[in-house]
Motif scaffolding. Structure first.
Motif: not given
Length: 102
Positions: A2-4
């Motif tokens: 999700k962060k990527e």
């Protein structure tokens, strides 16, 4: 992951903003280029017009100068003819006076 995805989305948005800014810069540069070319063409036209005026004025001055030179030469010629005529007249008078004294 999700962060990527968030990082990727942020990068993509930054790239899109940069692209839009560059497209805007390109449009401005194109307008400036058009304006500059137009100004250059106007300046070239004005320069050609002024050069034509200068050439005409120069031609007129040369004509006037040649006319004045002709007048001066005609006056010199006239003075020379008068001087010769006067000299001849004096010679004739002297001869006549000499004939009378004989």
């Amino acid at each position: 992951q999700k962060k990527e995805q968030i990082g990727f989305d942020n990068q993509l948005q930054a790239i899109e903003r940069t692209l839009k800014a560059k497209e805007h810069d390109l449009e401005e540069l194109m307008l400036m280029s058009h304006d500059a070319n137009h100004a250059k063409e106007v300046a070239k036209g004005e320069l050609a017009k002024l050069e034509g005026q200068i050439a005409e004025e120069r031609k007129l001055r040369e004509k006037e100068l040649n006319e004045r030179k002709s007048i001066v030469q005609a006056k010199k010629d006239m003075a020379h003819r008068l001087e010769k005529r006067e000299k001849l007249r004096r010679e004739i008078q002297m001869e006549a006076a000499g004939d009378l004294s004989d």
